[in-house]
Write a protein that holds these residues in place. Structure first.
Motif, PDB file in Angstrom:
ATOM      1  N   PRO A   9       0.811  -1.220   0.000  1.00 21.57           N
ATOM      2  CA  PRO A   9       0.000   0.000   0.000  1.00 21.57           C
ATOM      3  C   PRO A   9       0.852   1.281   0.000  1.00 21.57           C
ATOM      4  CG  PRO A   9      -0.940  -1.570   1.539  1.00 21.57           C
ATOM      5  CD  PRO A   9       0.385  -2.125   1.084  1.00 21.57           C
ATOM      6  N   ARG A  10       1.897   1.319   0.829  1.00 22.35           N
ATOM      7  CA  ARG A  10       2.727   2.526   0.870  1.00 22.35           C
ATOM      8  C   ARG A  10       3.545   2.664  -0.414  1.00 22.35           C
ATOM      9  NH1 ARG A  10       5.777   2.828   6.455  1.00 22.35           N
ATOM     10  NH2 ARG A  10       5.916   0.592   6.136  1.00 22.35           N
ATOM     11  N   LEU A  11       4.000   1.587  -0.979  1.00 21.13           N
ATOM     12  CA  LEU A  11       4.733   1.647  -2.245  1.00 21.13           C
ATOM     13  C   LEU A  11       3.840   2.189  -3.366  1.00 21.13           C
ATOM     14  CD1 LEU A  11       6.770  -1.684  -2.109  1.00 21.13           C
ATOM     15  CD2 LEU A  11       7.698   0.651  -2.069  1.00 21.13           C
ATOM     16  N   LEU A  12       2.602   1.723  -3.392  1.00 15.49           N
ATOM     17  CA  LEU A  12       1.658   2.222  -4.403  1.00 15.49           C
ATOM     18  C   LEU A  12       1.351   3.711  -4.190  1.00 15.49           C
ATOM     19  CD1 LEU A  12      -0.778  -0.822  -4.691  1.00 15.49           C
ATOM     20  CD2 LEU A  12       0.900  -0.031  -6.393  1.00 15.49           C
ATOM     21  N   THR A  13       1.247   4.124  -2.941  1.00 13.51           N
ATOM     22  CA  THR A  13       1.017   5.529  -2.634  1.00 13.51           C
ATOM     23  C   THR A  13       2.190   6.382  -3.133  1.00 13.51           C
ATOM     24  OG1 THR A  13      -0.323   4.982  -0.710  1.00 13.51           O
ATOM     25  CG2 THR A  13       0.614   7.193  -0.779  1.00 13.51           C
ATOM     26  N   LEU A  14       3.404   5.917  -2.842  1.00 13.39           N
ATOM     27  CA  LEU A  14       4.588   6.647  -3.319  1.00 13.39           C
ATOM     28  C   LEU A  14       4.626   6.699  -4.848  1.00 13.39           C
ATOM     29  CD1 LEU A  14       7.376   5.379  -0.896  1.00 13.39           C
ATOM     30  CD2 LEU A  14       6.423   7.690  -1.049  1.00 13.39           C
ATOM     31  N   ARG A  15       4.282   5.584  -5.472  1.00  8.77           N
ATOM     32  CA  ARG A  15       4.275   5.540  -6.943  1.00  8.77           C
ATOM     33  C   ARG A  15       3.290   6.550  -7.493  1.00  8.77           C
ATOM     34  NH1 ARG A  15       3.723   5.753 -11.632  1.00  8.77           N
ATOM     35  NH2 ARG A  15       4.094   4.215 -13.232  1.00  8.77           N
ATOM     36  N   THR A  16       2.108   6.638  -6.915  1.00  9.22           N
ATOM     37  CA  THR A  16       1.101   7.604  -7.351  1.00  9.22           C
ATOM     38  C   THR A  16       1.590   9.035  -7.129  1.00  9.22           C
ATOM     39  OG1 THR A  16      -0.661   6.027  -6.835  1.00  9.22           O
ATOM     40  CG2 THR A  16      -1.291   8.342  -7.027  1.00  9.22           C
TER      41      THR A  16
END
Length: 110
Positions: A9-16
């Motif tokens: 979830p945090r990796l996807l948030t950073l990617r966004t």
């Protein structure tokens, strides 16, 4: 050792988040490129600097001074004139700018 969080979830948030910033940076680059293109087009389309101008003060008043085109002191109240008009104006006693020296440029001795 990696500085990124381990969970999805945090990796996807950073990617966004970073994708959003890349898009904003790309938009800013495109805008800067457009401004540069417009500036270059303006330089190409800019009319040439006149060779001679005369300066007057006030609307509808007589000219008071002759300048070489592009003189920094000519200001905004200038009117483009021909070489012949500049010669006649100087011969009739109109003042020549002491900074750009249109009389010298025209070969007129004061």
């Amino acid at each position: 050792m990696c500085d990124l969080p381990p969970d999805l979830p945090r990796l996807l948030t950073l990617r966004t988040w970073y994708a959003m910033w890349v898009d904003r940076i790309d938009e800013a680059i495109a805008a800067a490129e457009q401004r540069e293109r417009e500036r270059q087009q303006g330089e190409v389309r800019r009319p040439p600097t006149p060779d001679w101008v005369e300066l007057s003060i006030g609307v509808g008043t007589r000219p008071i001074e002759v300048h070489v085109g592009g003189c920094y002191l000519a200001g905004k109240r200038q009117r483009v004139i021909t070489r012949e008009q500049a010669l006649v104006a100087l011969a009739d006693g109109m003042r020549a700018c002491i900074h750009c020296r249109p009389d010298t440029e025209l070969g007129v001795l004061g």
